[in-house]
Design a protein around this motif. Structure first.
Motif, short mmCIF file in Angstrom:
data_model
loop_
_atom_site.label_atom_id
_atom_site.label_comp_id
_atom_site.label_asym_id
_atom_site.label_seq_id
_atom_site.Cartn_x
_atom_site.Cartn_y
_atom_site.Cartn_z
N PHE A 40 -7.73 -1.52 -1.50
CA PHE A 40 -6.70 -0.73 -0.82
C PHE A 40 -7.01 -0.59 0.67
O PHE A 40 -6.13 -0.75 1.51
CB PHE A 40 -6.61 0.66 -1.46
CG PHE A 40 -5.60 1.55 -0.80
CD1 PHE A 40 -4.26 1.47 -1.15
CD2 PHE A 40 -5.97 2.45 0.19
CE1 PHE A 40 -3.30 2.28 -0.53
CE2 PHE A 40 -5.03 3.26 0.81
CZ PHE A 40 -3.69 3.17 0.44
N LEU A 46 -6.14 -3.76 2.66
CA LEU A 46 -4.70 -3.89 2.90
C LEU A 46 -4.20 -2.81 3.87
O LEU A 46 -3.35 -3.07 4.72
CB LEU A 46 -3.94 -3.79 1.58
CG LEU A 46 -4.10 -4.97 0.62
CD1 LEU A 46 -3.44 -4.67 -0.72
CD2 LEU A 46 -3.52 -6.24 1.21
N THR A 48 0.80 -1.22 0.00
CA THR A 48 0.00 0.00 0.00
C THR A 48 0.84 1.27 0.00
O THR A 48 0.30 2.37 0.13
CB THR A 48 -0.94 0.03 1.22
OG1 THR A 48 -0.18 -0.19 2.42
CG2 THR A 48 -2.01 -1.04 1.11
N SER A 62 -5.57 -4.03 -5.53
CA SER A 62 -5.16 -3.07 -4.50
C SER A 62 -5.37 -1.64 -4.96
O SER A 62 -5.28 -0.71 -4.14
CB SER A 62 -3.69 -3.29 -4.13
OG SER A 62 -2.87 -3.24 -5.28
#
Length: 292
Positions: A178, A181, A105, A172
């Motif tokens: 996103f 994570l 990330t 992601s």
């Protein structure tokens, strides 16, 4: 921080008074040859956890430096301290689910992916991640007691196998992917209470205790035992394979102690383990050396 890259120059100033105290300790208490790697190692602990964790790293390194000094380290160019500076850093900053999520990330990662695919400024890039966490990784993110209980649960193990046995793909670059994570990465504040951290801490103590017991008898064997940590890397199945070989090598180090060729034998075993993904060649060499 990738400790496999060229080691940076030791800076004169740090970003905060507490970090400056760490830097001053490195330059005051450790041999010059180890200082660049110790600086990189301390940075890695801060990135992985926090400043207190970096202080723990230097406390452990101070004990190794004292052990090194007592057993001829200066005449050996501080080989034990220099090797430990690298591999203790990677051992303490292990790859768990939390760290993997953090790495996935980071803005720098998305920028690197865009550069690798040659994306134009006005183009959107979506990254698909293949996630294949094993039962051990899932339980490892939980508080130690709960994690151990679920690890022994056949019902929970069956559920994980049905849902994640073949792995899952997630994007992601989407908001949902996103945020999932990012939430995992934010769990690092709880890392010290997790089952995985407990397991890693126990393994780390066993490794350091073995090094401390070997150094008075065979300095070179102690150095080679430090270097065996190179086998432990990666995540999930890769980590499991390397960890199995690593534990076999630690057992071999104990059995080889006292033999004149102990250090050379352990080094050869480690090279065999690194050269072949399977354990067979290393195990055959180990059996031959112990039988000799």
């Amino acid at each position: 921080i990738d400790l496999a890259r060229p080691v940076p120059v030791v800076p004169e100033r740090a970003a905060s008074p507490r970090a400056q105290a760490l830097l001053d300790r490195i330059t005051r208490d450790f041999p010059a040859c180890a200082q660049p790697m110790l600086t990189a190692g301390a940075r890695r602990q801060i990135e992985f956890q926090d400043l207190a964790y970096a202080e723990d790293y230097l406390a452990r390194m101070a004990a190794i430096r004292e052990l090194d000094a007592r057993h001829g380290g200066e005449s050996k160019q501080w080989a034990l301290t220099c090797a430990a500076a690298r591999y203790l850093a990677t051992a303490m900053a292990y790859d768990d689910v939390i760290r993997v999520a953090d790495l996935k990330t980071r803005g720098s990662r998305f920028e690197r992916v865009r550069a690798e695919v040659g994306a134009k400024p006005d183009q959107l890039v979506y990254t698909t991640e293949f996630m294949h966490p094993r039962l051990e990784e899932i339980c490892g993110t939980l508080p130690a007691g709960l994690g151990r209980w679920l690890e022994r649960s056949k019902a929970f193990g069956g559920f994980v196998e049905r849902r994640l046995g073949k792995g899952r793909r997630m994007q992601s670059g989407t908001l949902g992917g996103f945020l999932m994570l990012y939430a995992l990465a934010g769990m690092r504040r709880f890392r010290r209470r997790t089952l995985r951290h407990q397991i890693e801490s126990e393994g780390l103590k066993q490794w350091l205790d073995l090094i401390a017991s070997l150094a008075p008898r065979d300095y070179d064997l102690a150095v080679e035992t430090v270097n065996c940590r190179r086998l432990v890397k990666g995540y999930s199945d890769t980590h499991a394979r390397g960890g199995g070989k690593y534990r076999q090598l630690l057992a071999a180090a104990s059995k080889l102690a006292g033999r004149p060729d102990a250090a050379a034998s352990l080094r050869a075993l480690r090279q065999a383990a690194l050269a072949d993904e399977k354990c067979g060649p290393m195990e055959r060499q180990l059996a031959e050396k112990l039988a000799a």
